[in-house]
Motif scaffolding. Structure first.
Motif, PDB file in Angstrom:
ATOM      1  N   TRP A  20       2.398   6.518   2.252  1.00 57.47           N
ATOM      2  CA  TRP A  20       1.156   5.715   2.641  1.00 57.47           C
ATOM      3  C   TRP A  20       0.432   5.584   1.465  1.00 57.47           C
ATOM      4  CZ3 TRP A  20      -3.813   6.884   3.501  1.00 57.47           C
ATOM      5  CH2 TRP A  20      -4.508   6.003   3.876  1.00 57.47           C
ATOM      6  N   GLN A  21      -0.147   4.729   0.857  1.00 60.25           N
ATOM      7  CA  GLN A  21      -0.958   4.700  -0.264  1.00 60.25           C
ATOM      8  C   GLN A  21      -2.622   4.384   0.382  1.00 60.25           C
ATOM      9  OE1 GLN A  21      -0.234   4.994  -3.936  1.00 60.25           O
ATOM     10  NE2 GLN A  21      -2.580   5.048  -3.383  1.00 60.25           N
ATOM     11  N   GLY A  22      -3.147   5.398   0.174  1.00 59.56           N
ATOM     12  CA  GLY A  22      -4.836   5.455   0.430  1.00 59.56           C
ATOM     13  C   GLY A  22      -5.526   5.061  -0.852  1.00 59.56           C
ATOM     14  N   ALA A  23      -6.753   5.032  -0.503  1.00 57.97           N
ATOM     15  CA  ALA A  23      -7.758   4.586  -1.847  1.00 57.97           C
ATOM     16  C   ALA A  23      -7.668   5.690  -2.746  1.00 57.97           C
ATOM     17  CB  ALA A  23      -9.212   4.340  -1.134  1.00 57.97           C
ATOM     18  N   ASP A  24      -7.396   7.159  -2.407  1.00 57.99           N
ATOM     19  CA  ASP A  24      -7.513   7.977  -3.315  1.00 57.99           C
ATOM     20  C   ASP A  24      -6.297   8.828  -3.494  1.00 57.99           C
ATOM     21  OD1 ASP A  24     -10.421   7.509  -3.761  1.00 57.99           O
ATOM     22  OD2 ASP A  24     -10.914   8.350  -2.074  1.00 57.99           O
ATOM     23  N   ALA A  25      -5.501   8.501  -2.765  1.00 55.19           N
ATOM     24  CA  ALA A  25      -4.139   9.372  -2.756  1.00 55.19           C
ATOM     25  C   ALA A  25      -3.029   8.746  -2.115  1.00 55.19           C
ATOM     26  CB  ALA A  25      -4.544  10.811  -2.155  1.00 55.19           C
ATOM     27  N   THR A  26      -1.870   9.182  -2.509  1.00 54.06           N
ATOM     28  CA  THR A  26      -0.536   8.834  -1.797  1.00 54.06           C
ATOM     29  C   THR A  26      -0.089   9.851  -0.960  1.00 54.06           C
ATOM     30  OG1 THR A  26      -0.058   7.274  -3.770  1.00 54.06           O
ATOM     31  CG2 THR A  26       1.756   8.140  -2.148  1.00 54.06           C
TER      32      THR A  26
END
Length: 233
Positions: free
Chosen positions: A217-223
């Motif tokens: 899952w790709q977040g704004a600051d990290a995967t």
């Protein structure tokens, strides 16, 4: 924050889809309590009970939900706005950790329980909390319960909105058949191209558990990445 990587032994897991036609069977809860529970709490208690069964005497619980009982809380706020009385029972069951209290009382289990809400990364950080508790004391199993539902339409559009449903994972080295590896990788090139990417963390984790295929899952600051490994170390 540096990249993080951890592995937890999985004994068993259970899920409940939000679109299920039948109501969750929570017959282990007393009727007087059961009839007051929301759909969200019923799903959470169902998967939690399925994971621990009758053979786990004591289990530490980590409950995770981005919105929790937001719909119940919204109804309470509407009652207040309309000048109507607020039910004490509705209020007591509106807190994020209400399910853990009901679960512990039903089981007669006084083991520690915690509740986590961390936006779109709620499930990921709950897995980190479960790992921290397990690493501190591996003699007592840790039960992770994640349950969520989309927010009331009154709140408008929610960024990275959750997918409804419930998921429970029991971490116990004594009964573990496999391991779940979790990774938080930071930076624009952190994602592993071999990992299938999903729109929510719950979809990614469920896919990994169900198919044993890696998911991300790709977040704004990290995967966030999850992978399955057969056999406990």
């Amino acid at each position: 924050m540096p990249d993080l990587h951890w592995t937890i032994p999985v004994a068993r897991w259970s899920s409940w889809p939000a679109a299920a036609a039948a109501a969750p069977d929570i017959g282990f809860i007393e009727p007087i309590v059961r009839r007051r529970l929301s759909t969200l709490s019923r799903a959470a208690l169902k998967v939690a009970h399925d994971c621990v069964g009758e053979d786990v005497a004591a289990v530490r619980t980590v409950f995770a939900s981005r919105h929790g009982e937001l719909r119940r809380t919204t109804d309470i706020l509407r009652n207040i706005s309309a000048g109507e009385p607020v039910s004490p029972t509705a209020f007591s069951l509106s807190v994020l950790n209400a399910m853990t209290g009901v679960f512990g009382i039903a089981r007669g289990d006084r083991s520690p329980a915690s509740a986590i809400s961390a936006g779109a990364e709620t499930l990921g950080y709950a897995l980190l909390e479960a790992h921290a508790q397990y690493a501190t004391d591996s003699t007592t199993p840790v039960l992770l319960v994640y349950a969520d539902e989309p927010a009331d339409p009154a709140y408008g559009t929610i960024e990275d909105e959750v997918q409804g449903g419930a998921l429970a994972i029991l971490f116990d080295a004594a009964a573990a058949a496999s391991q779940l590896t979790c990774t938080i990788a930071r930076g624009p090139d952190a994602a592993d191209g071999s990992f299938a990417v999903f729109p929510t963390q719950s979809q990614a984790v469920h896919h990994c558990l169900d198919t044993h295929a890696s998911a991300a899952w790709q977040g704004a600051d990290a995967t966030w990445q999850w992978s399955w490994h057969h056999g406990a170390a």
